[in-house]
Design a protein around this motif. Structure first.
Motif, PDB file in Angstrom:
ATOM      1  N   TYR A  25      36.687  42.247  29.456  1.00 19.59           N
ATOM      2  CA  TYR A  25      37.868  42.295  28.610  1.00 19.59           C
ATOM      3  C   TYR A  25      39.126  42.339  29.488  1.00 19.59           C
ATOM      4  N   SER A  58      32.293  41.060  26.951  1.00 16.93           N
ATOM      5  CA  SER A  58      32.972  41.409  28.195  1.00 16.93           C
ATOM      6  C   SER A  58      32.884  40.244  29.180  1.00 16.93           C
ATOM      7  N   ASP A 100      38.848  39.316  24.773  1.00 19.22           N
ATOM      8  CA  ASP A 100      37.510  39.273  25.369  1.00 19.22           C
ATOM      9  C   ASP A 100      37.313  38.005  26.206  1.00 19.22           C
TER      10      ASP A 100
END
Length: 399
Positions: free
Chosen positions: A355, A353, A395
């Motif tokens: 994202y 993350s 990501d």
């Protein structure tokens, strides 16, 4: 020279003393002649003796004048448009003397005192002859070259460097008249102009734009100047974020966008640490290759050198993992007029993350939050056809 004498008894002879050097008297005629060799003055004594030994005496003062002389002025030259007032060396024992010149540059002249004056307007080389003539008609000459020199000039293009840089600049100086001195104004701090015209030193001035004027002055007083702009940039800063690459995936990262300040071109090099195996850096800052081994502790220090030789460095971590990112959002359905709220983030697995979410073919009555992944909206009252929707998650490392 024939004197006036009488000799009633006949057989007279003549003798002389203290005549000028080079002169002699004819013992029979009493005539004085010869080639006078030494300037000077004195009194000669003449004696006449007849055949029975009677004598008479006389004397006269004499002076031998040195020939007139004239020499070349020092220096024999001038600058275009510069006033001239120079006196030539001369000697005039039997005055008054006159001095004449041929071949002087236009607008220059010489007077009987030997002073050359005027203002030459055309550069060039002139063959000059000076003649001095005394009251007795004897003359002396000298020949020399008089050069009229064009004004000096200087050229230097605009410069762009980085503060704290060490610089050496050589302007294009031209000094036809010789013996130029150099000066400037408006220069940034830390650099100097040498007597030979070279600019050098380590810049201490802050970033900014500096108009600098260079001036050359020759020995005749003529000047030439130019003004250029010296732009000084702040020191470079390198700020590379941590990088992530999937094992076995071709990776290319450009480091140039992470540079601020400095002056191009830039050159990059790894100065410490280790790149993940399979990756390498080029001098232009391009890092490329295929990572071959997982690595969570690959810390690299990269140094950038700008066009002025000023450097900056930054360290970052390059992670290589085998992980990938996936999204498991399945088929969805809803009843007419019902509210819709679907959390796409909850179906994401893998990756790192934060994202970012995007969609293709999403109907107008639905919206996708690109950060949270929430799909929201309200179903229309009329029946809709089945729609194929594509949701993509990316990501933090672009996977």
């Amino acid at each position: 020279i024939a004197g006036v004498s009488t000799c009633p008894t006949g057989g007279c002879t003549y003798a002389a003393g203290s005549l000028p050097a080079g002169a002699s008297i004819n013992a029979n005629s009493g005539s004085i002649g010869g080639l006078l060799t030494t300037p000077g003055s004195g009194t000669a004594a003449i004696t006449v003796t007849d055949s029975i030994g009677q004598q008479d005496f006389t004397g006269f003062a004499w002076r031998v004048y040195a020939p007139p002389t004239v020499g070349a002025p020092l220096p024999a030259g001038s600058g275009v448009g510069r006033p001239v007032d120079v006196t030539v060396p001369s000697g005039c024992d039997n005055g008054p003397c006159t001095i004449a010149a041929t071949g002087l540059p236009g607008a220059l002249s010489i007077n009987n005192s030997g002073t050359i004056s005027g203002t030459a307007t055309t550069a060039g080389t002139y063959s000059v002859t000076l003649t001095i003539t005394d009251a007795g008609g004897r003359s002396g000459t000298t020949s020399f070259t008089w050069t009229v020199y064009s004004a000096p000039s200087v050229s230097l293009t605009d410069q762009t460097t980085t503060t704290t840089a060490t610089v050496t600049l050589t302007p294009g100086w031209a000094c036809p008249g010789g013996s130029c001195s150099y000066s400037w104004s408006g220069a940034p701090g830390g650099v100097t102009l040498s007597s030979g015209g070279t600019i050098s030193g380590r810049l201490t001035a802050g970033a900014g734009s500096y108009p600098v004027t260079l001036t050359a002055t020759d020995r005749w007083g003529n000047t030439g100047r130019t003004t250029f702009t010296w732009t000084i940039n702040p020191v470079p800063v390198l700020n590379i974020p941590n990088q992530w690459t999937q094992n076995g995936k071709v990776s290319t990262v450009y480091l140039l966008p992470y540079v601020s300040g400095g002056t191009g071109p830039y050159s990059f090099a790894r100065t410490s640490g280790t790149y993940p195996p399979g990756l390498s850096i080029n001098s232009d800052g391009t890092t490329s290759g295929t990572a071959k081994t997982n690595c969570s502790t690959c810390t690299v220090t990269v140094t950038v050198t700008d066009g002025s030789g000023v450097t900056a460095a930054d360290s970052f971590t390059w992670n290589v993992t085998s992980s990938s990112v996936s999204i498991g959002l399945g088929n969805q359905s809803t009843r007419r007029d019902d509210g819709i709220s679907v959390n796409a983030l909850s179906t994401v697995s893998g990756g790192s993350s934060p994202y970012e979410f995007s969609s293709i073919n999403l109907p107008s009555w639905l919206s996708l939050d690109p950060v949270s992944g929430m799909i929201t909206g309200a179903a229309p009252s009329k029946k809709q056809a089945v729609r194929n929707i594509k949701i993509t998650v990316t990501d933090a490392y672009g996977i």
